[in-house]
Scaffold this active site. Structure first.
Site, PDB file in Angstrom:
ATOM      1  N   ASP A 156      20.948  25.387  38.920  1.00 47.02           N
ATOM      2  CA  ASP A 156      19.571  25.630  39.347  1.00 47.02           C
ATOM      3  C   ASP A 156      19.607  26.721  40.530  1.00 47.02           C
ATOM      4  O   ASP A 156      20.575  27.032  41.350  1.00 47.02           O
ATOM      5  CB  ASP A 156      19.369  24.215  40.112  1.00 47.02           C
ATOM      6  CG  ASP A 156      17.735  24.035  40.084  1.00 47.02           C
ATOM      7  OD1 ASP A 156      17.044  24.921  39.616  1.00 47.02           O
ATOM      8  OD2 ASP A 156      17.347  23.051  40.622  1.00 47.02           O
ATOM      9  N   HIS A 229      11.969  26.955  29.627  1.00 42.94           N
ATOM     10  CA  HIS A 229      11.521  26.800  31.179  1.00 42.94           C
ATOM     11  C   HIS A 229      11.626  28.139  31.922  1.00 42.94           C
ATOM     12  O   HIS A 229      10.651  28.504  32.753  1.00 42.94           O
ATOM     13  CB  HIS A 229      12.563  25.616  31.611  1.00 42.94           C
ATOM     14  CG  HIS A 229      12.327  25.302  33.247  1.00 42.94           C
ATOM     15  ND1 HIS A 229      11.226  24.789  33.584  1.00 42.94           N
ATOM     16  CD2 HIS A 229      13.272  25.754  34.088  1.00 42.94           C
ATOM     17  CE1 HIS A 229      11.529  24.562  34.938  1.00 42.94           C
ATOM     18  NE2 HIS A 229      12.559  25.077  35.329  1.00 42.94           N
TER      19      HIS A 229
END
Length: 318
Positions: A156, A229
């Site tokens: 992330d 995404h």
């Protein structure tokens, strides 16, 4: 394009651009309705630096810090004559299938350190000082998970800006000089359905995220297929200029309660960039083609704050 030389600015920002920590606390509170409650909250946050130093001296290498964000409602109650140009409440984003809810929040405390005991102690002392002036509406203890991965198994924060671009993307500049060195911040708590996510193949997961799972390599979107995404979170303006934000997301969870999640926190020089990301995710780009990660990750909170420079923060109690 923004051309400021941030390394020469005399303004002292809060620790927005601090590196990813091993532990974090995300604390959101509302302030009581009385003028006394607002005055007490204002006094405590104006002296947050002293409280951080009082706890952090125990281990300077643990890099304890605390960013204070102020919501639009609280800003008005603090009686400030000026306000950050883009500060506004978080607006609910309702898509064809999923919704990003708007939830209450007057103050955000983003506490970070390499040691969880220090984040705990700072939160404890902070809430003791605030007392009954505030009500805790959300409290999350985050942790670093392996090599900066979320609980879905992917790295992330890969797209975070670095170097001088970090300040240009996250800190307000000469466009709003009274609040230069501040930052807009949006927080959302996402809960994951790990059982459903784990039922997907690795290839399916990678197509949804837009990166390979093992080595974090960016994938090209397939023509005719819904955007990933990664693609939906890439924001460009009418002139084709890409705008970044600074993410400091952290995993959290309670396996005994079946709770697994990601706490999203995004700092931005311009609030509209994060708002556009959320519209792309929940409404879709094109409309209807929402982010497929939302079929497995549910947003349960959503609040917007402004993190003023230390100069502005300390002046609140003048």
């Amino acid at each position: 394009m923004h051309e400021e030389s941030w390394d020469r600015t005399p303004i002292e920002p809060q620790s927005v651009n601090a590196p990813l920590s091993r532990a974090a606390v995300f604390l959101v509170v509302t302030i009581g309705d009385s003028p006394e409650a607002a005055a007490r909250a204002r006094s405590v946050i104006a002296d947050i630096g002293g409280l951080v130093r009082a706890v952090g001296f125990r281990d300077l290498d643990a890099h304890l810090s605390c960013n204070v964000g102020i919501g639009a409602r609280a800003w008005e109650r603090f009686g400030q004559q000026e306000r950050p140009a883009q500060l506004r409440e978080f607006f609910e984003v309702r898509g064809p299938v999923h919704t990003a809810p708007s939830t209450p929040g007057d103050l955000l405390f983003h506490i970070r350190s390499e040691r969880g005991d220090l984040t705990f102690e700072l939160e404890r002392l902070l809430l003791d000082k605030l007392g009954d002036a505030v009500t805790v509406v959300d409290e999350v203890q985050g942790f670093r998970y392996f090599d900066a991965r979320d609980l879905l198994g992917f790295v992330d924060g890969t797209e975070n800006p670095t170097g001088a671009a970090m300040a240009r993307s996250s800190l307000v500049g000469e466009e709003d000089p009274a609040f230069a060195g501040g930052s807009y911040v949006v927080v959302q708590k996402y809960l994951h359905d790990l059982t459903a996510w784990s039922a997907l193949s690795t290839e399916q997961q990678e197509r949804i995220i837009g990166r390979t799972k093992a080595d974090n390599v960016e994938l090209d979107d397939v023509p005719g297929e819904r955007k990933s995404h990664k693609a939906l979170n890439t924001i460009t303006d009418a002139n084709g200029v890409e705008h970044d934000i600074l993410r400091d997301n952290m995993p959290f969870g309670r396996p005994g309660a079946g709770e697994f999640g990601t706490y999203f926190i995004g700092y931005a020089r311009e609030l509209w960039v994060i708002e556009q990301m959320l519209r792309h995710m929940f409404v879709g780009d094109p409309i209807g083609s929402y982010d497929r990660i939302l079929d497995f990750s549910t947003a349960v909170t959503g609040s917007t704050f402004f993190v003023p420079s230390n100069d502005v923060l300390e002046a609140l109690d003048d």
